[in-house]
Enzyme design. Structure first.
Site, PDB file in Angstrom:
ATOM      1  N   THR A   1       1.461   2.120  -5.472  1.00 58.20           N
ATOM      2  CA  THR A   1       0.958   0.743  -5.404  1.00 58.20           C
ATOM      3  C   THR A   1       0.633   0.226  -6.797  1.00 58.20           C
ATOM      4  O   THR A   1       0.874  -0.947  -7.113  1.00 58.20           O
ATOM      5  CB  THR A   1      -0.288   0.686  -4.501  1.00 58.20           C
TER       6      THR A   1
ATOM      7  N   HIS B   1       0.825  -1.211   0.000  1.00 59.44           N
ATOM      8  CA  HIS B   1       0.000   0.000   0.000  1.00 59.44           C
ATOM      9  C   HIS B   1       0.858   1.259   0.000  1.00 59.44           C
ATOM     10  O   HIS B   1       2.024   1.244   0.397  1.00 59.44           O
ATOM     11  CB  HIS B   1      -0.921   0.014   1.225  1.00 59.44           C
ATOM     12  N   CYS B   2       0.238   2.354  -0.452  1.00 55.23           N
ATOM     13  CA  CYS B   2       0.808   3.686  -0.289  1.00 55.23           C
ATOM     14  C   CYS B   2      -0.236   4.519   0.453  1.00 55.23           C
ATOM     15  O   CYS B   2      -0.647   4.132   1.547  1.00 55.23           O
ATOM     16  CB  CYS B   2       1.236   4.281  -1.632  1.00 55.23           C
ATOM     17  N   VAL B   3      -0.684   5.634  -0.094  1.00 56.10           N
ATOM     18  CA  VAL B   3      -1.733   6.424   0.555  1.00 56.10           C
ATOM     19  C   VAL B   3      -3.089   6.121  -0.084  1.00 56.10           C
ATOM     20  O   VAL B   3      -4.000   5.610   0.565  1.00 56.10           O
ATOM     21  CB  VAL B   3      -1.418   7.934   0.490  1.00 56.10           C
TER      22      VAL B   3
ATOM     23  N   GLY C   1      -3.341   4.085  -2.763  1.00 58.48           N
ATOM     24  CA  GLY C   1      -3.286   2.764  -3.366  1.00 58.48           C
ATOM     25  C   GLY C   1      -3.415   2.789  -4.873  1.00 58.48           C
ATOM     26  O   GLY C   1      -3.787   1.786  -5.484  1.00 58.48           O
TER      27      GLY C   1
END
Length: 236
Positions: free
Chosen positions: A139, A131-133, A135
């Site tokens: 991602t 994940h990132c922030v 997604g």
């Protein structure tokens, strides 16, 4: 099985399983899940992640992007921090947060792009959540590389990438934030292209194994990734 996962608190979660891969194989259910930040997960959401088999979390965010304490995360989940964003990248102000950023970023930073895949290859048994922030972008880049390595067709990879737009619209509405797709589409229109054209052009020119090797992945790590990601399509 459904690729879209409903984990309370997140809005852009899906399993990368169930896709046709190369050599009579398919992507394995439960091996890798992509999502937006799990910081917003409720206790029920974390319980759903655990029940889905997640044991390793590969966090692509920079340290300053964390917005919640991880106190709700169940025991038995290991977090591996692999930030891949480069605030000093010269193309970031113009293209960042759009598909237009994928190719220049990949060309400039192959080792950064390969690093999350190394973490996935090294993860112990169990599912891996990436994940990132939102997604979508970081991602999405990791998902493109993973699915390309598995031999998933270009159109299926594109469909996975574009699906974040639909899921994030509802999440932004729930959070009371502007839909970022409007900004992305404006950038693409100004560039005279579309998400589909950009992503398919990227994939058509990508020798993913050579690219990841140039980023530092070993033959053993590439094999470990394929083993984790895929299974015989005839398996029941």
């Amino acid at each position: 099985m459904e690729r879209d996962l409903m984990w309370d608190g997140c809005g852009n979660v899906r399993d990368l399983g169930g896709l046709t891969a190369a050599g009579g194989r398919r992507t394995r259910w439960g091996a890798v899940v992509r999502s937006d930040t799990p910081d917003r997960l409720s206790p029920d959401g974390w319980a759903a992640a655990a029940a889905h088999g997640v044991r390793t979390i590969v966090d692509l965010r920079n340290p300053g992007e964390h917005r919640a304490e991880p106190g709700l995360r169940p025991p038995g989940m290991t977090v591996v921090s692999v930030p891949i964003d480069r605030l000093d990248d010269p193309d970031r102000p113009r293209y960042g947060g759009t598909p237009l950023y994928l190719r220049p970023f990949m060309d400039r930073w192959p080792a950064l792009c390969a690093a999350p895949l190394r973490a996935i290859a090294a993860a112990p048994p169990g599912g891996v959540l990436v994940h990132c922030v939102a997604g979508r972008d970081r991602t999405g880049l990791v998902a493109i590389l993973l699915l390309a390595l598995a031999g998933v067709g270009h159109r299926d990879i594109l469909a996975d990438y574009e699906h974040s737009t639909h899921r994030l619209s509802a999440l932004y509405a729930r959070l009371g934030e502007p839909d970022d797709d409007l900004r992305v589409r404006a950038r693409l229109t100004a560039a005279g292209t579309t998400t589909a054209e950009v992503v398919l052009a990227l994939l058509s020119g990508l020798d993913v194994e050579a690219y990841l090797a140039a980023g530092g992945l070993t033959a053993a790590e590439l094999t470990a990734l394929r083993t984790r990601l895929t299974e015989d399509a005839q398996r029941t």
